[in-house]
Design a protein around this motif. Structure first.
Motif, PDB file in Angstrom:
ATOM      1  N   TYR A  25       0.847  -1.203   0.000  1.00 29.16           N
ATOM      2  CA  TYR A  25       0.000   0.000   0.000  1.00 29.16           C
ATOM      3  C   TYR A  25       0.883   1.254   0.000  1.00 29.16           C
ATOM      4  O   TYR A  25       1.884   1.299   0.694  1.00 29.16           O
ATOM      5  CB  TYR A  25      -0.892  -0.036   1.242  1.00 29.16           C
ATOM      6  N   ASP A  49       0.845  -8.382  -1.215  1.00 30.64           N
ATOM      7  CA  ASP A  49      -0.548  -7.958  -1.077  1.00 30.64           C
ATOM      8  C   ASP A  49      -0.750  -6.585  -1.710  1.00 30.64           C
ATOM      9  O   ASP A  49      -0.255  -5.580  -1.207  1.00 30.64           O
ATOM     10  CB  ASP A  49      -0.909  -7.886   0.419  1.00 30.64           C
ATOM     11  N   ASN A 142     -12.312  -6.766   5.898  1.00 33.30           N
ATOM     12  CA  ASN A 142     -13.085  -5.838   6.729  1.00 33.30           C
ATOM     13  C   ASN A 142     -14.518  -6.298   6.945  1.00 33.30           C
ATOM     14  O   ASN A 142     -15.420  -5.460   7.118  1.00 33.30           O
ATOM     15  CB  ASN A 142     -13.052  -4.438   6.081  1.00 33.30           C
ATOM     16  N   GLN A 163      -9.406 -10.467   5.610  1.00 35.75           N
ATOM     17  CA  GLN A 163      -8.278  -9.576   5.928  1.00 35.75           C
ATOM     18  C   GLN A 163      -8.822  -8.378   6.704  1.00 35.75           C
ATOM     19  O   GLN A 163      -9.626  -7.610   6.180  1.00 35.75           O
ATOM     20  CB  GLN A 163      -7.592  -9.122   4.627  1.00 35.75           C
ATOM     21  N   LEU A 192       1.373  -3.319  12.145  1.00 36.95           N
ATOM     22  CA  LEU A 192       2.161  -2.466  13.049  1.00 36.95           C
ATOM     23  C   LEU A 192       1.344  -1.237  13.462  1.00 36.95           C
ATOM     24  O   LEU A 192       1.890  -0.276  13.992  1.00 36.95           O
ATOM     25  CB  LEU A 192       3.450  -2.020  12.344  1.00 36.95           C
ATOM     26  N   ARG A 194       0.366   0.872  11.560  1.00 34.60           N
ATOM     27  CA  ARG A 194       1.015   1.936  10.776  1.00 34.60           C
ATOM     28  C   ARG A 194       2.060   2.687  11.612  1.00 34.60           C
ATOM     29  O   ARG A 194       2.248   3.890  11.476  1.00 34.60           O
ATOM     30  CB  ARG A 194      -0.044   2.885  10.200  1.00 34.60           C
ATOM     31  N   LYS A 232       4.036  -3.580   5.826  1.00 35.40           N
ATOM     32  CA  LYS A 232       4.550  -2.804   4.683  1.00 35.40           C
ATOM     33  C   LYS A 232       5.760  -1.998   5.148  1.00 35.40           C
ATOM     34  O   LYS A 232       5.743  -1.416   6.239  1.00 35.40           O
ATOM     35  CB  LYS A 232       3.459  -1.848   4.190  1.00 35.40           C
ATOM     36  N   SER A 233       6.787  -1.949   4.327  1.00 34.90           N
ATOM     37  CA  SER A 233       7.842  -0.970   4.541  1.00 34.90           C
ATOM     38  C   SER A 233       8.515  -0.690   3.214  1.00 34.90           C
ATOM     39  O   SER A 233       8.689  -1.596   2.405  1.00 34.90           O
ATOM     40  CB  SER A 233       8.891  -1.462   5.547  1.00 34.90           C
ATOM     41  N   SER A 234       8.870   0.570   3.008  1.00 36.10           N
ATOM     42  CA  SER A 234       9.654   0.878   1.814  1.00 36.10           C
ATOM     43  C   SER A 234      11.094   1.174   2.210  1.00 36.10           C
ATOM     44  O   SER A 234      11.875   1.646   1.388  1.00 36.10           O
ATOM     45  CB  SER A 234       9.025   2.032   1.028  1.00 36.10           C
ATOM     46  N   THR A 235      11.453   0.885   3.457  1.00 33.58           N
ATOM     47  CA  THR A 235      12.807   1.153   3.945  1.00 33.58           C
ATOM     48  C   THR A 235      13.592  -0.156   4.017  1.00 33.58           C
ATOM     49  O   THR A 235      13.260  -1.031   4.839  1.00 33.58           O
ATOM     50  CB  THR A 235      12.722   1.777   5.369  1.00 33.58           C
ATOM     51  N   ARG A 238      14.422  -1.744   7.333  1.00 36.08           N
ATOM     52  CA  ARG A 238      13.247  -2.219   8.093  1.00 36.08           C
ATOM     53  C   ARG A 238      12.673  -3.495   7.487  1.00 36.08           C
ATOM     54  O   ARG A 238      12.127  -4.341   8.199  1.00 36.08           O
ATOM     55  CB  ARG A 238      12.162  -1.144   8.104  1.00 36.08           C
ATOM     56  N   GLU A 241      14.735  -6.031   8.943  1.00 40.27           N
ATOM     57  CA  GLU A 241      14.397  -6.103  10.380  1.00 40.27           C
ATOM     58  C   GLU A 241      13.104  -6.887  10.608  1.00 40.27           C
ATOM     59  O   GLU A 241      13.027  -7.731  11.503  1.00 40.27           O
ATOM     60  CB  GLU A 241      14.251  -4.656  10.908  1.00 40.27           C
ATOM     61  N   ASN A 242      12.120  -6.636   9.770  1.00 42.56           N
ATOM     62  CA  ASN A 242      10.809  -7.259   9.969  1.00 42.56           C
ATOM     63  C   ASN A 242      10.817  -8.767   9.716  1.00 42.56           C
ATOM     64  O   ASN A 242       9.855  -9.457  10.067  1.00 42.56           O
ATOM     65  CB  ASN A 242       9.760  -6.566   9.090  1.00 42.56           C
TER      66      ASN A 242
HETATM   67  N1  LIG Z   1      -7.736  -4.699   3.244  1.00 46.73           N
HETATM   68  C1  LIG Z   1      -7.610  -3.463   3.659  1.00 46.73           C
HETATM   69  O1  LIG Z   1      -8.602  -2.736   3.812  1.00 46.73           O
HETATM   70  C2  LIG Z   1      -6.242  -2.925   3.955  1.00 46.73           C
HETATM   71  C3  LIG Z   1      -6.109  -1.669   4.584  1.00 46.73           C
HETATM   72  C4  LIG Z   1      -4.823  -1.191   4.842  1.00 46.73           C
HETATM   73  C5  LIG Z   1      -3.714  -1.960   4.513  1.00 46.73           C
HETATM   74  N2  LIG Z   1      -3.873  -3.180   3.883  1.00 46.73           N
HETATM   75  C6  LIG Z   1      -2.689  -4.002   3.517  1.00 46.73           C
HETATM   76  O2  LIG Z   1      -1.904  -4.239   4.674  1.00 46.73           O
HETATM   77  C7  LIG Z   1      -0.553  -3.803   4.453  1.00 46.73           C
HETATM   78  C8  LIG Z   1       0.076  -3.330   5.745  1.00 46.73           C
HETATM   79  O3  LIG Z   1      -0.683  -2.302   6.340  1.00 46.73           O
HETATM   80  P1  LIG Z   1      -0.223  -0.770   6.367  1.00 46.73           P
HETATM   81  O4  LIG Z   1       0.720  -0.528   5.268  1.00 46.73           O
HETATM   82  O5  LIG Z   1      -1.436   0.077   6.424  1.00 46.73           O
HETATM   83  O6  LIG Z   1       0.466  -0.590   7.791  1.00 46.73           O
HETATM   84  P2  LIG Z   1       1.621  -1.330   8.635  1.00 46.73           P
HETATM   85  O7  LIG Z   1       2.257  -2.430   7.887  1.00 46.73           O
HETATM   86  O8  LIG Z   1       1.054  -1.596   9.986  1.00 46.73           O
HETATM   87  O9  LIG Z   1       2.644  -0.133   8.852  1.00 46.73           O
HETATM   88  C9  LIG Z   1       3.376   0.430   7.807  1.00 46.73           C
HETATM   89  C10 LIG Z   1       4.121   1.635   8.395  1.00 46.73           C
HETATM   90  O10 LIG Z   1       5.048   1.182   9.402  1.00 46.73           O
HETATM   91  C11 LIG Z   1       6.365   1.592   9.048  1.00 46.73           C
HETATM   92  N3  LIG Z   1       7.277   0.488   9.410  1.00 46.73           N
HETATM   93  C12 LIG Z   1       7.365  -0.719   8.812  1.00 46.73           C
HETATM   94  N4  LIG Z   1       8.309  -1.472   9.417  1.00 46.73           N
HETATM   95  C13 LIG Z   1       8.821  -0.711  10.401  1.00 46.73           C
HETATM   96  C14 LIG Z   1       9.838  -0.924  11.364  1.00 46.73           C
HETATM   97  N5  LIG Z   1      10.512  -2.059  11.436  1.00 46.73           N
HETATM   98  N6  LIG Z   1      10.109   0.079  12.244  1.00 46.73           N
HETATM   99  C15 LIG Z   1       9.439   1.252  12.201  1.00 46.73           C
HETATM  100  N7  LIG Z   1       8.452   1.513  11.316  1.00 46.73           N
HETATM  101  C16 LIG Z   1       8.156   0.540  10.418  1.00 46.73           C
HETATM  102  C17 LIG Z   1       6.345   1.874   7.561  1.00 46.73           C
HETATM  103  O11 LIG Z   1       7.273   2.892   7.241  1.00 46.73           O
HETATM  104  P3  LIG Z   1       8.230   2.858   5.938  1.00 46.73           P
HETATM  105  O12 LIG Z   1       7.462   2.272   4.792  1.00 46.73           O
HETATM  106  O13 LIG Z   1       8.564   4.292   5.757  1.00 46.73           O
HETATM  107  O14 LIG Z   1       9.430   2.024   6.311  1.00 46.73           O
HETATM  108  C18 LIG Z   1       4.922   2.369   7.353  1.00 46.73           C
HETATM  109  O15 LIG Z   1       4.835   3.756   7.672  1.00 46.73           O
HETATM  110  C19 LIG Z   1      -0.719  -2.708   3.382  1.00 46.73           C
HETATM  111  O16 LIG Z   1       0.493  -2.384   2.739  1.00 46.73           O
HETATM  112  C20 LIG Z   1      -1.758  -3.325   2.501  1.00 46.73           C
HETATM  113  O17 LIG Z   1      -1.161  -4.284   1.638  1.00 46.73           O
HETATM  114  C21 LIG Z   1      -5.112  -3.655   3.623  1.00 46.73           C
END
Ligand SMILES: NC(=O)c1ccc[n+]([C@@H]2O[C@H](COP(=O)([O-])OP(=O)(O)OC[C@H]3O[C@@H](n4cnc5c(N)ncnc54)[C@H](OP(=O)(O)O)[C@@H]3O)[C@@H](O)[C@H]2O)c1
Length: 278
Positions: A25, A49, A142, A163, A192, A194, A232-235, A238, A241-242
């Motif tokens: 995402y 995903d 959801n 999911q 995480l 976010r 998700k991470s674009s770093t 990280r 790390e994950n």
């Molecule tokens: N079905 C749905 O309705 C729905 C809704 C939302 C998301 N999703 C899916 O779920 C995936 C994950 O959810 P999400 O992207 O919303 O949130 P997430 O994975 O909980 O968090 C992503 C955020 O955490 C940061 N992060 C990642 N690893 C880290 C680490 N080791 N230390 C510190 N910060 C870290 C990332 O920063 P950086 O990228 O800057 O490293 C990014 O800002 C999405 O990419 C998408 O594929 C689905």
């Protein structure tokens, strides 16, 4: 038995899917996504995903198609956009997604959000795509218990996956219990929160004691909860790390302390508020 990033979850139709996947995402820049996907592949990720809504299916398809890992080893998920729900629209936009992703068959197709208006028609299209073997598994995102109970009244095939937002501030205990009883796999989005839970003092304390990072503690909590999870991470640092969550274990006490952080706090919309609007 020792856990690894290769661990698979068996869905109720027998298809297996990696428990630990990679979310893409918000990554719409090709070089950013390419760097991230290559790092993810290098550190063992095989499940990706995406969604029509993320507007990166074309670049993801290109990157994976030209990447170092064969199609057979990958598990690719996409989701039908809210504006594309309904029988004909779902079938039509699915075809576009498949082309954009450069695939002949998708691994998992999800309904992105429950829609009151298109509820049964979208699912009827999904059942058709599954029966025609265009997708290996179908599911929803959801969906609350009442949405799944409603779906049950007409569905021939129940979702293999739901999911949903799951993290230490939104543990979804009741919904997860229901999914387990119904043999529907729970997949955690926003695992995480976010980033929001990474400064929580309980998580930080556990991380310091176990000499891991807060993100690793939270992802290990998902792993021990037996959810599918897709950080998700674009770093690059990280992303690596994950994946380093397989060399330690959380005690039952630490698991319970993280469970107790729940405050039913969402980082995304409430499905019940979106439901009548789609
Ligand atoms: N079905 C749905 O309705 C729905 C809704 C939302 C998301 N999703 C899916 O779920 C995936 C994950 O959810 P999400 O992207 O919303 O949130 P997430 O994975 O909980 O968090 C992503 C955020 O955490 C940061 N992060 C990642 N690893 C880290 C680490 N080791 N230390 C510190 N910060 C870290 C990332 O920063 P950086 O990228 O800057 O490293 C990014 O800002 C999405 O990419 C998408 O594929 C689905």
């Amino acid at each position: 038995m020792e856990r690894t990033i290769k661990d698979q979850m068996t869905l109720h139709n027998g298809v297996t899917m990696p428990e630990h996947g990679f979310g893409v995402y918000k990554m719409t820049d090709k070089s950013e996504l390419e760097t991230a996907v290559h790092k993810a592949l290098e550190f063992g990720y095989r499940s990706f995903d995406t969604a029509q809504m993320y507007q990166n299916e074309t670049i993801l398809g290109e990157i994976l198609h030209n990447g170092p890992v064969t199609r057979k080893e990958l598990f690719i998920t996409t989701k039908i956009n809210n504006s594309s729900q309904g029988y004909d629209q779902s079938l039509f936009t699915f075809e576009e997604s498949l082309n954009d992703l450069q695939l002949s068959q998708l691994d998992l197709l999800l309904v992105h959000w429950p829609s009151e208006k298109h509820f049964f028609e979208t699912w009827r299209a999904f059942e058709r795509l599954y029966e025609e073997k265009m997708v290996r598994a179908i599911g929803v995102c959801n969906f609350q218990i009442h949405h799944l109970e409603k779906l049950k009244t007409k569905a021939n095939i129940m979702p293999m996956v739901n999911q949903i937002e799951i993290h230490p501030y939104m543990t979804q205990k009741e919904l997860r219990g229901y999914l387990q009883e119904e043999n529907i796999a729970a997949e955690a989005w926003g695992p995480l929160a976010r980033g929001m839970v990474l400064t929580d003092e309980t998580i930080v304390e556990i991380a310091k004691r176990l000499q891991k990072t807060p993100a690793q503690i939270v992802l290990r909590w998902h792993l021990q909860n037996r959810s599918i999870f897709i950080p998700k991470s674009s770093t690059p640092i990280r992303i690596e790390e994950n994946t380093n969550i397989y060399d330690f274990e959380l005690s039952a006490e630490d698991m319970a302390r993280i469970d107790s952080l729940n405050k039913n706090h969402r980082t995304g919309p409430n499905p019940d508020e979106i439901y009548p609007t789609i």
